[in-house]
Write an enzyme that holds these catalytic residues in place. Structure first.
Site, short mmCIF file in Angstrom:
data_model
loop_
_atom_site.label_atom_id
_atom_site.label_comp_id
_atom_site.label_asym_id
_atom_site.label_seq_id
_atom_site.Cartn_x
_atom_site.Cartn_y
_atom_site.Cartn_z
N CYS A 2 31.47 63.87 -44.80
CA CYS A 2 30.57 65.02 -44.96
C CYS A 2 29.38 64.87 -44.05
O CYS A 2 29.29 63.97 -43.22
CB CYS A 2 30.08 65.11 -46.41
SG CYS A 2 28.84 63.88 -46.82
N LEU A 48 33.58 67.48 -46.63
CA LEU A 48 34.97 67.34 -46.21
C LEU A 48 35.65 66.57 -47.33
O LEU A 48 35.39 65.40 -47.54
CB LEU A 48 35.06 66.57 -44.88
CG LEU A 48 36.46 66.38 -44.29
CD1 LEU A 48 37.05 67.71 -43.83
CD2 LEU A 48 36.41 65.39 -43.12
N SER A 49 36.50 67.23 -48.09
CA SER A 49 37.05 66.65 -49.32
C SER A 49 38.10 65.59 -49.01
O SER A 49 39.12 65.88 -48.38
CB SER A 49 37.69 67.75 -50.18
OG SER A 49 36.77 68.80 -50.42
N ILE A 50 37.85 64.36 -49.48
CA ILE A 50 38.76 63.24 -49.25
C ILE A 50 39.16 62.58 -50.58
O ILE A 50 40.33 62.35 -50.84
CB ILE A 50 38.12 62.18 -48.33
CG1 ILE A 50 37.60 62.80 -47.02
CG2 ILE A 50 39.10 61.04 -48.07
CD1 ILE A 50 38.67 63.31 -46.09
N ILE A 51 38.16 62.23 -51.40
CA ILE A 51 38.38 61.61 -52.70
C ILE A 51 37.71 62.47 -53.77
O ILE A 51 36.60 62.95 -53.58
CB ILE A 51 37.81 60.17 -52.73
CG1 ILE A 51 38.63 59.26 -51.82
CG2 ILE A 51 37.82 59.60 -54.15
CD1 ILE A 51 38.08 57.84 -51.71
N ASN A 72 27.34 60.35 -47.52
CA ASN A 72 28.33 60.50 -46.46
C ASN A 72 29.04 59.17 -46.29
O ASN A 72 28.40 58.15 -46.02
CB ASN A 72 27.64 60.90 -45.15
CG ASN A 72 28.58 60.87 -43.96
OD1 ASN A 72 29.77 61.07 -44.09
ND2 ASN A 72 28.03 60.63 -42.78
#
Length: 613
Positions: A2, A48-51, A72
């Site tokens: 992010c 930014l969706s990751i987990i 971040n």
């Protein structure tokens, strides 16, 4: 993962101001956005969706809403930390690693940082104590910028977000320019934007009552220990396999970059994913795609590749420097931009090989102490006399530079992997040189810290603290996030460093190879020719292009521009360009360093700011 931005203090229309700041960094997080705003602090977040895909939105709060965070990065050991915190009575509302940071702060305060394993930059505002607490990870993988303007402290993942703050004063820091000309990257704490600073790796910041207090929480230190070669190889193999596995923790698919080097090849061969990504240039000697395809086929994964045309490369330079925030003269940054762009079409996360050279001794320049060893038999005054004669000779010949460098102490000859202009050279080309700083003033604290250690260890320590942070990791973060891609670096892991820092010097660099012990560890996973391949870096044909009439004229136009006239003696810099074109000297790297500054300047200080993203 992010990007975030924010400012302290109350200001009219603060909600719209933070949205304007967030819009400058939308490329870092196109999936969602969030804000927090009160009279003490305003924060903005692009995700930014990751987990924790469904419940990981930020800014995130603790149970009673008195602590708010923007974060971040990734915390790879968040699950065991979470279990510990639950046992202590903390209540979690999400599956995201971000919430672990909030509760760990509640539990340990500023002492929380050494519990973490990961890459991170974050800002926590503690409303009860009226305190902002911010930190940057151990090795500087994730960026954090800050500055105080009209009593408001600005902070964020990228400097460009500050441009939307009404009290921000945009001004070039000419001292940063002067030192950039020597190092090829922004080496000072104060950035190219006057009044904006980088938080150093392994440091945290507390802002309270209008005062900034910065402290170090982590100090990397090489402490070589005698050990058997096979034991060392086994330790490296085990810790690297664990790190690659750990860096794959994600709720989305993970890919891997792949060049012809042993670092990215090892990661690609062991990460047990499905996709690798490679770029090359439309010149045979500058194309690694064939190799990447063969290795990918051998280990049973798909390889996606792209040829970067010469025109594509040159057309992208403005966008590259805009996203970089500060000028960077590393030509391989463009390749990283395009491989990130390629990967982002298929995955949200990619693994990469940064950090292996600094940890395990991979750069070819680390062999220089061995190569110069025989010259140490010659008395130093005689060596200096020979060097003076060599410098006075107006022509070049093989061995001239060797004899000059042989006369120099390590502190004089090595400032890191790049040295562009000497102090005398930059004084000649700059219109208003400040004389700040001699390169030895910048490297001295790191040489002092390693006093008494072998030359290779001291060189690695310089690179770990300067080159890696200012060049390698800057471009890794900015070029990947420009394409909304998260890059993870398994070599730059706290557990990996704990092994690497104890590797004895001759297992790092010897007559056979650089990165010797790591190459031995990689042999079980890679073909022999790859594990033993000499360090190449990412080859870019800039020296060829700058002799081509088309690109020579592009650079010459920039060298005679109004911006160039403001900062440089243009006749001097044009001579560097002409001498290169005419084959009198290979000035390609010096020319590129000046040209990248001018490209960057045009993006941020041209007639009107360019919106390259």
């Amino acid at each position: 993962m992010c990007g975030f931005c924010g400012f302290t203090g109350d200001i009219a229309d603060r909600e719209n101001i933070i949205i304007g700041m967030m819009n400058k960094i939308i490329h870092r997080g196109p999936d969602s956005a969030g804000t927090h705003s009160d009279e003490d602090v305003t924060m903005g977040f692009r995700r930014l969706s990751i987990i924790g895909l469904e419940d990981g939105s930020q800014p995130m709060y603790n149970e009673d809403g008195s602590i708010v965070i923007c974060f971040n990065g990734e915390i790879y050991n968040y699950q065991p930390i979470k279990e510990m915190l639950i046992e202590k009575g903390h209540v979690f509302k999400s599956h995201a690693d971000t919430e672990v940071l909030i509760h760990l702060y509640e539990e340990k305060g500023e002492e929380m940082l050494n519990d973490l394993r990961g890459m991170f930059a974050f800002a926590i505002y503690d409303m009860k104590n009226k305190k902002l607490f911010a930190a940057r990870d151990f090795f500087g993988i994730k960026p954090f910028y800050y500055g105080v303007f009209n009593n408001h402290m600005l902070f964020g993942s990228e400097i460009k977000s500050f441009l939307a703050f009404p009290d921000f004063k945009k001004e070039v820091n000419t001292v940063a320019l002067e030192n950039y000309l020597t190092f090829q990257y922004s080496v000072l704490d104060e950035t190219f934007f006057k009044g904006v600073y980088k938080l150093k790796p392994g440091h945290y910041l507390v802002y309270k009552d209008g005062k900034i207090d910065i402290k170090r929480y982590f100090q990397p230190k090489f402490e070589p220990e005698k050990a058997g070669l096979q034991d060392t190889i086994k330790k490296i193999e085990d810790v690297m396999l664990d790190s690659v596995k750990t860096h794959k923790i994600s709720d989305v698919e993970v890919g891997s970059f792949l060049s012809s080097g042993v670092d990215s090849s090892f990661v690609a061969a062991t990460f047990k994913g499905d996709k690798t990504f490679t770029v090359g240039f439309d010149y045979e000697k500058y194309n690694e795609i064939g190799y990447a395809e063969k290795l990918s086929e051998k280990v049973g994964i798909d390889n996606y590749s792209k040829i970067i045309s010469t025109d594509e490369y040159w057309d992208s330079l403005g966008k590259i420097q805009y996203h970089m925030d500060e000028p960077l003269a590393d030509p391989s940054a463009v390749a990283l931009y395009f491989v990130s762009k390629l990967a982002s079409k298929h995955v949200k996360v990619a693994l990469s090989g940064e950090g292996a050279d600094e940890f395990f001794g991979g750069y070819n320049i680390y062999r220089e102490p061995m190569d110069l060893q025989i010259t140490r038999l010659i008395p130093k005054p005689l060596r200096k006399g020979i060097a003076a004669i060599m410098k006075a000779l107006p022509f070049r010949f093989k061995g001239k530079n060797y004899l000059i460098r042989a006369s120099m102490d390590l502190e004089d000859r090595f400032i890191g992997n790049a040295k562009m202009f000497s102090e005398k050279e930059r004084e000649r080309i700059l219109k208003n040189p400040t004389g700040k700083y001699n390169h030895k003033e910048i490297t001295k604290p790191y040489y002092d810290f390693t006093k008494g250690q072998d030359d290779v260890t001291r060189m690695q320590f310089i690179d770990l603290n300067l080159w890696m942070v200012g060049d390698i990791l800057l471009k890794a973060d900015k070029m990947s996030m420009a394409n909304s891609l998260e890059v993870r670096v398994p070599f730059l892991d706290k557990e990996v460093f704990e092994v690497a820092r104890h590797v004895q010097p001759d297992y790092r660099v010897n007559r056979e190879a650089t990165k010797y012990a790591f190459r031995m560890a990689a042999k079980d996973y890679l073909p022999e020719e790859v594990a033993s391949k000499k360090k190449l870096g990412f080859p870019v044909p800039t020296r060829v292009w700058l002799k081509d009439e088309k690109y020579y004229n592009i650079v010459k136009t920039a060298f005679q521009s109004e911006a160039a006239q403001k900062y440089f003696n243009t006749d001097k810099i044009v001579k560097y360009l002409d001498d290169h074109k005419n084959g009198k000297a290979d000035n390609s790297r010096k020319v590129w360093t000046i040209y990248m500054f001018l490209v960057w300047y045009n993006q941020f200080f041209g007639n009107e700011e360019k919106e390259a993203c």
